[in-house]
Design a protein around this motif. Structure first.
Motif, PDB file in Angstrom:
ATOM      1  N   GLU A 118       0.841  -1.199   0.000  1.00  0.00           N
ATOM      2  CA  GLU A 118       0.000   0.000   0.000  1.00  0.00           C
ATOM      3  C   GLU A 118       0.872   1.243   0.000  1.00  0.00           C
ATOM      4  OE1 GLU A 118      -3.850   1.633   2.377  1.00  0.00           O
ATOM      5  OE2 GLU A 118      -1.935   1.617   3.402  1.00  0.00           O
ATOM      6  N   ASP A 122       1.024   4.230  -2.718  1.00  0.00           N
ATOM      7  CA  ASP A 122       0.874   5.642  -2.384  1.00  0.00           C
ATOM      8  C   ASP A 122       2.070   6.456  -2.879  1.00  0.00           C
ATOM      9  OD1 ASP A 122      -0.599   7.726  -1.400  1.00  0.00           O
ATOM     10  OD2 ASP A 122       0.364   7.673   0.576  1.00  0.00           O
ATOM     11  N   ASN A 125       1.737   6.955  -6.490  1.00  0.00           N
ATOM     12  CA  ASN A 125       0.715   7.956  -6.769  1.00  0.00           C
ATOM     13  C   ASN A 125       1.278   9.369  -6.603  1.00  0.00           C
ATOM     14  OD1 ASN A 125      -2.044   8.602  -7.358  1.00  0.00           O
ATOM     15  ND2 ASN A 125      -2.236   9.236  -5.211  1.00  0.00           N
ATOM     16  N   PHE A 145      -5.505  11.204 -12.845  1.00  0.00           N
ATOM     17  CA  PHE A 145      -4.812   9.936 -12.597  1.00  0.00           C
ATOM     18  C   PHE A 145      -5.777   8.856 -12.138  1.00  0.00           C
ATOM     19  CE2 PHE A 145      -1.652  13.159 -12.334  1.00  0.00           C
ATOM     20  CZ  PHE A 145      -0.546  12.602 -12.927  1.00  0.00           C
ATOM     21  N   ALA A 147      -6.250   4.935 -10.307  1.00  0.00           N
ATOM     22  CA  ALA A 147      -5.633   4.312  -9.136  1.00  0.00           C
ATOM     23  C   ALA A 147      -4.434   3.480  -9.558  1.00  0.00           C
ATOM     24  CB  ALA A 147      -6.653   3.424  -8.434  1.00  0.00           C
ATOM     25  N   PRO A 148      -3.320   3.591  -8.806  1.00  0.00           N
ATOM     26  CA  PRO A 148      -2.166   2.760  -9.134  1.00  0.00           C
ATOM     27  C   PRO A 148      -2.439   1.286  -8.818  1.00  0.00           C
ATOM     28  CG  PRO A 148      -1.746   4.027  -7.150  1.00  0.00           C
ATOM     29  CD  PRO A 148      -3.090   4.445  -7.647  1.00  0.00           C
TER      30      PRO A 148
ATOM     31  N   THR B  71      -5.050  13.091  -6.878  1.00  0.00           N
ATOM     32  CA  THR B  71      -5.988  12.195  -6.237  1.00  0.00           C
ATOM     33  C   THR B  71      -5.208  11.057  -5.587  1.00  0.00           C
ATOM     34  OG1 THR B  71      -7.609  12.711  -7.924  1.00  0.00           O
ATOM     35  CG2 THR B  71      -8.001  10.727  -6.638  1.00  0.00           C
ATOM     36  N   SER B  72      -5.630  10.681  -4.393  1.00  0.00           N
ATOM     37  CA  SER B  72      -4.950   9.575  -3.727  1.00  0.00           C
ATOM     38  C   SER B  72      -5.953   8.422  -3.589  1.00  0.00           C
ATOM     39  CB  SER B  72      -4.464  10.042  -2.362  1.00  0.00           C
ATOM     40  OG  SER B  72      -3.830   8.998  -1.711  1.00  0.00           O
ATOM     41  N   PHE B  73      -5.445   7.206  -3.594  1.00  0.00           N
ATOM     42  CA  PHE B  73      -6.359   6.058  -3.636  1.00  0.00           C
ATOM     43  C   PHE B  73      -6.084   5.080  -2.500  1.00  0.00           C
ATOM     44  CE2 PHE B  73      -5.401   7.673  -7.827  1.00  0.00           C
ATOM     45  CZ  PHE B  73      -6.652   7.818  -8.402  1.00  0.00           C
ATOM     46  N   GLN B  75      -7.223   0.862  -1.509  1.00  0.00           N
ATOM     47  CA  GLN B  75      -7.867  -0.322  -2.077  1.00  0.00           C
ATOM     48  C   GLN B  75      -8.339  -1.246  -0.966  1.00  0.00           C
ATOM     49  OE1 GLN B  75      -4.930  -1.998  -4.670  1.00  0.00           O
ATOM     50  NE2 GLN B  75      -5.185  -0.376  -6.184  1.00  0.00           N
TER      51      GLN B  75
END
Lengths: 210, 433
Positions: A118, A122, A125, A145, A147-148, B71-73, B75
């Protein structure tokens, strides 16, 4: 390969001018990105001058030869879209220490271990955003962008590019080295854009050059 | 128009939360309100409304989103339940909390505030399906591995069975052949003994005739006799004949010994419990294995104590001695020495047999496995992996014990302890008394 023009109809001088401009835009962006990243992670951030490669899929082997180094490890990709469309590939090799950079993103030492993937998503990103934000600003275009995603754990970047069922034929690949002093290892960022968006990219650059 | 936007936001199958750079809550849509356990109050801190949200980490993310305008994601794999939203299916659902993918979006600068939007997407179905898939895949992989191991074991067992069958056949054949050889050997031996006597008498007869001829006057006859004697090399024949016959007799005796040992060893005739002399068993086994161990073992030391006869299955004990001796010879490269010690422990009414070699020794890591069935360090087809496990079983059946001591490069020592009267037989004899 690096010298091959993607646009035979354009006079070579113009093409060279565009490439120089593009290189310059990226250089400026990297400088800005490194500054903001340093501010975020509170550590010295190093981003190398981007190496520009014009790649045909059938010649990925040439890319392998032309690249400064061919990294192997955890590969994360992040799509971007908007005026331009492409993907950022980041390869994190085994042995990099993410403790300090993790702490700066409020991960404890244990969490860095437990949630390394994770954290890498991040970091990717942030990196992607940092590197391309400057480019988008200079070209005055919109970029979003996705999601990676973690796509491989033990492969060479070029193996991923070589995947025969992927849909691109020609692409612009910008190779950037990224390291944070505490990470004690360089990671590799590849910003890839397929051929059909290069024209749009050059249109922006032509506009700037006018 | 504003109402339309609001309506759209409320109808969305996504959670939408808007807050500022200090994480002060400005807006939540219906999806969040409907699925959150508590009522959500605006104007408060995000972290009081959603205490499950890790504050330090989240604030850092907000900071980076504001800094990079990106933007941050998150999961579901890493942050399955970013907010404690309830699963949307209260009846058919199997989990209390919703699995979520989330995006943290920078909205811009409005009214001296940085606005950030958190969009929550329900990923429960995908997550559950994927986890089920992963579990199934894992199980399949494990089963595949097990099957592979079983297959391997089956293959090994098969080759060992073939080997065992071969060994059993060879053993039977050997005992049969021994029996067949034994009969002609008996008359060959007695005939040679006869021949020994007859030739002796013939030689004596010759001497007598010679002395008779010496006494008469015709020198011609004497000269001709001597010539003939010389021509036929009679003197040498007389000298070598007893030796030749003795050697032949000795050879015949040895053949009889071996066939006798083979018969004793296999004891086809007696597989019953009986009082037997362990030394006899050791001696006959040594004769059997001699041809196998003589190439590597130079010296066999027999340090035999005074042993009483013990109640046992002699042919089975011989099998144990054979296994240990052959193993010992296999552990030796050259200049081998095998020591066989036997002792009588009067106090405990037991005997011990210790077989020690100066071979390669057994690594500590496998020492505990050597009595396991099918454990072998030899190539497939060479060793059955059963020798020591069978030996262990035999000694157990005798109520005895077998222990091993080994030092790498120095050698291995097996100690067998056997009761003179195994408890089973004692109880049997008690009954008969």
């Amino acid at each position: 390969m690096t010298d091959t023009s993607m646009h035979p109809e354009v006079p070579i001088e113009v093409d060279e001018l565009r490439k120089d401009a593009l290189q310059e835009i990226f250089n400026i962006s990297m400088g800005q990105a490194a500054d903001s990243l340093a501010c975020l992670v509170k550590d010295r951030v190093y981003l190398s001058v981007p190496q520009m490669h014009w790649v045909e899929k059938s010649d990925v082997q040439d890319l392998k030869a032309a690249m400064k180094r061919v990294p192997k490890g955890i590969i994360i990709c992040q799509p971007f879209s908007g005026y331009l469309k492409g993907e950022i590939l980041v390869c994190y090799e085994q042995g990099a220490d993410f403790t300090v950079i993790g702490e700066s993103l409020a991960y404890t030492k244990e969490q860095v271990q437990k949630w390394q993937h994770e954290l890498l998503l991040d970091i990717t990103n942030i990196l992607g955003g940092a590197c391309l934000r400057g480019v988008a600003d200079q070209l005055n275009i919109r970029l979003e962008f996705g999601a990676p995603n973690l796509i491989d754990r033990h492969s060479e970047v070029t193996t991923i590019l070589l995947n025969s069922s992927s849909i691109w034929d020609k692409a612009l690949v910008m190779e950037i080295g990224f390291s944070v002093q505490s990470m004690s290892m360089t990671s590799d960022i590849l910003i890839c854009m397929p051929e059909q968006y290069i024209n749009k990219l050059f249109k922006c650059i032509d506009h700037l050059l006018e | 128009m504003n109402r339309v936007y609001k309506e759209i936001l409320n109808q969305l199958n996504l959670g939408v939360i808007v807050f500022d750079e200090h994480c002060q809550l400005l807006y939540v849509n219906h999806f969040i309100r409907d699925n959150h356990k508590q009522t959500v109050g605006l104007g408060q801190s995000l972290f009081t409304q959603f205490p499950e949200l890790p504050e330090a980490w989240f604030r850092k993310r907000v900071e980076s989103v504001i800094m990079f305008h990106n933007t941050s994601f998150t999961q579901w794999q890493y942050r399955p339940h970013l907010l404690n939203l309830m699963e949307t299916r209260p009846i058919t659902g199997t989990h209390e909390l919703m699995y979520q993918n989330a995006s943290l979006i920078y909205l811009g600068h409005y009214d001296a505030r940085e606005l950030i939007c958190l969009v929550i997407q329900d990923a429960t179905q995908t997550a559950l399906t994927q986890m089920k898939l992963a579990k199934t895949l894992n199980k399949l992989n494990q089963e595949h591995k097990q099957l592979h191991t079983l297959n391997q074991q089956l293959k090994e067992a098969q080759s060992q069975l073939v080997q065992n069958e071969k060994m059993a056949a060879v053993g039977q054949l050997a005992a049969g052949v021994a029996h067949e050889i034994n009969n002609p050997m008996s008359f060959i031996k007695s005939n040679i003994e006869c021949l020994q006597h007859y030739t002796q008498r013939l030689v004596e007869m010759g001497h007598y005739l010679e002395s008779l001829l010496q006494k008469q006057e015709d020198q011609q006859i004497i000269v001709s006799l001597m010539r003939q004697k010389e021509a036929l090399d009679i003197e040498q024949i007389e000298e070598e004949l007893p030796e030749l016959i003795n050697e032949t007799l000795d050879g015949a005796k040895r053949i009889q010994d071996i066939t006798g040992s083979l018969r004793d060893f296999s004891r086809l005739d007696s597989s019953e419990w009986q009082l037997a002399d362990i030394h006899e068993g050791l001696e006959s086994t040594l004769k059997i294995v001699n041809h196998e161990i003589k190439y590597t073992v130079n010296e066999i030391v027999k340090d035999f104590g005074k042993l009483p006869k013990i109640y046992c299955l002699p042919s089975q004990l011989n099998q144990v001695f054979l296994n240990l001796l052959v193993n010992a010879s296999h552990a030796i490269d050259k200049d081998g020495k095998i020591i066989i010690e036997t002792r009588f422990l009067e106090d405990s009414n037991q005997i011990t047999i210790r077989i020690t070699d100066n071979g390669a020794g057994i690594p500590k890591t496998i020492l505990s496995k050597i009595f396991d069935p099918f454990f072998t360090t030899k190539e497939i087809g060479t060793g059955t992996g059963l020798g020591l496990s069978i030996s262990y079983g035999i000694i157990q059946a005798h109520q005895g014990s077998i222990e091993v001591n080994s030092t790498i490069d120095q050698g291995t020592s097996f100690l067998i302890t056997l009761p003179i009267n195994p408890p089973i037989s004692t109880s049997l004899s008690d009954q008969s008394l």
